[in-house]
Write an enzyme that holds these catalytic residues in place. Sequence first.
Site, PDB file in Angstrom:
ATOM      1  N   LYS A 110      98.078  55.292  98.262  1.00 15.05           N
ATOM      2  CA  LYS A 110      98.367  54.919  96.864  1.00 15.05           C
ATOM      3  C   LYS A 110      99.432  55.857  96.334  1.00 15.05           C
ATOM      4  O   LYS A 110      99.525  57.012  96.751  1.00 15.05           O
ATOM      5  CB  LYS A 110      97.104  55.079  96.017  1.00 15.05           C
ATOM      6  CG  LYS A 110      97.157  54.371  94.681  1.00 15.05           C
ATOM      7  CD  LYS A 110      96.955  52.891  94.898  1.00 15.05           C
ATOM      8  CE  LYS A 110      96.583  52.130  93.678  1.00 15.05           C
ATOM      9  NZ  LYS A 110      95.806  50.933  94.020  1.00 15.05           N
ATOM     10  N   GLY A 225      91.110  43.510  79.872  1.00 16.09           N
ATOM     11  CA  GLY A 225      92.443  43.633  80.458  1.00 16.09           C
ATOM     12  C   GLY A 225      93.052  42.249  80.552  1.00 16.09           C
ATOM     13  O   GLY A 225      92.327  41.253  80.699  1.00 16.09           O
ATOM     14  N   GLY A 227      96.141  41.543  82.496  1.00 18.03           N
ATOM     15  CA  GLY A 227      97.270  41.601  83.423  1.00 18.03           C
ATOM     16  C   GLY A 227      97.114  40.559  84.513  1.00 18.03           C
ATOM     17  O   GLY A 227      96.399  39.566  84.345  1.00 18.03           O
ATOM     18  N   ASN A 228      97.742  40.822  85.650  1.00 16.86           N
ATOM     19  CA  ASN A 228      97.752  39.854  86.754  1.00 16.86           C
ATOM     20  C   ASN A 228      96.338  39.518  87.248  1.00 16.86           C
ATOM     21  O   ASN A 228      95.979  38.348  87.380  1.00 16.86           O
ATOM     22  CB  ASN A 228      98.627  40.439  87.881  1.00 16.86           C
ATOM     23  CG  ASN A 228      98.579  39.616  89.141  1.00 16.86           C
ATOM     24  OD1 ASN A 228      97.632  39.702  89.913  1.00 16.86           O
ATOM     25  ND2 ASN A 228      99.583  38.790  89.351  1.00 16.86           N
ATOM     26  N   ALA A 229      95.523  40.545  87.493  1.00 16.81           N
ATOM     27  CA  ALA A 229      94.195  40.294  88.069  1.00 16.81           C
ATOM     28  C   ALA A 229      93.347  39.464  87.118  1.00 16.81           C
ATOM     29  O   ALA A 229      92.749  38.451  87.505  1.00 16.81           O
ATOM     30  CB  ALA A 229      93.499  41.621  88.373  1.00 16.81           C
TER      31      ALA A 229
END
Length: 423
Positions: A110, A225, A227-229
């Site tokens: 990471k 959240g 975002g993308n996920a």
Amino acid sequence: MIKNDPFANATKQLDDACKILKIDKGTQDYLAMPNKIIRVKIPVKMDNGKIRVFTGFRSQHNNDRGPYKGGIRYFNPEGGVEYMEREVMALSAWMTWKCAVVDIPMGGGKGGIYLNPKTEKISAGELERITRRFAFMISEIIGPQKDIPAPDVYTTGKEMTQIMDTFGKLHGVTYQPGVITGKPIPMGGSLARNVATGLGTAYCVREAAKIIKLKLKGAKVVLQGFGNASTFAGEYLEKMGAKVIAASDSKGSIINPNGFKISKLIEFKQKKGSLVGFPGSKKISTEQLLTTKCEILVPAALENQINAKIARNLKCKIIAEAANGPTLPEADPIIFKKKIIVIPDILANSGGVCISYLEWVQNNMGYYWTFNEVAKKMEDHITRSFRDIYALSKKHKVDMRRAAMVLAVSRVLEAFNLKGLWP
Ligand code: GLU
């Protein structure tokens, strides 16, 4: 002392698994620490002609099962640069366990840059110079058979393309799409990679619902959240019949007990920059959001969201951790007692890295699969792992997180034991 040190949390989770597997201290120490972590200086000429220095990291946790794999995030956690170092160490360990748990032949890495491109005014040119300089600084330690980065918080296919291009040019102008994943399609990306994390989360929820005999039709979903996920998790859960009743982004949380249409939320956020103010919704606090009565809670924001206090007040049946590390270790036993089924991050968000792996495979063979072919391969990996983890959780009478860690750690150990130590 770092508050809520994510690496300490990751180490605690490993410790739990090692106890179950009766692993000796030396081996546990080997599994805990990253193999290597580098911290780099990124000096960049900004648009105003002045130099600004950023700090970047790459942590390579374990490569016993294959090349290091994991995202690069551009973010500025509250704890500062020192916190970020611990964060990427933890996240790289989670990548090791994530790849092992869904049985893809890769290890854990990471990285990131301490920078928030959303809240700071950074031009596209500045961001490209930062990205390419960072790629230059880590170019010695990444590579298609060494370490393969991917997008993470606030990075996209655009940055992945710039890293691939920089790497290729530094290596004698070679075409090396397999050095990075999450690329746009014309750059050697894979179909379904953009929806992968959320789609994988939805598959996991479907499996968990079968176990507790929950009908997804009409099931209430809360998304933390946006975002993308989380947007794709929301979209696919909606397709399976569920309905999103509360959601949040970095500006706040909203609720409407009658439910939202995900596409309308996305449209509104695109126009206004936030979900807050969505017609017919009421603004609520983060704590209220997480403790809203629902069937499925999807924490898809950052680490350390569900603490002991929130855990005591949770009113959901399934938690699908689309984010990495959203639950603090102190909350786990409370959630387990409440019989809430937790789909741990290393499984719930593994769809992303699964399709990253499939992208890399396609790059290596130079032949590309259809959306359905890729999605089906990912679904197979995820559902198989889900069932294996669930069986282990019953066998050891532990929660799904411990069971997932037991499976992951034993797979990594098997590879380590076959190779042994050299030199
Ligand atoms: N950043 C994503 C994760 O945390 C994807 C990593 C990858 O595709 O390598 O799983």
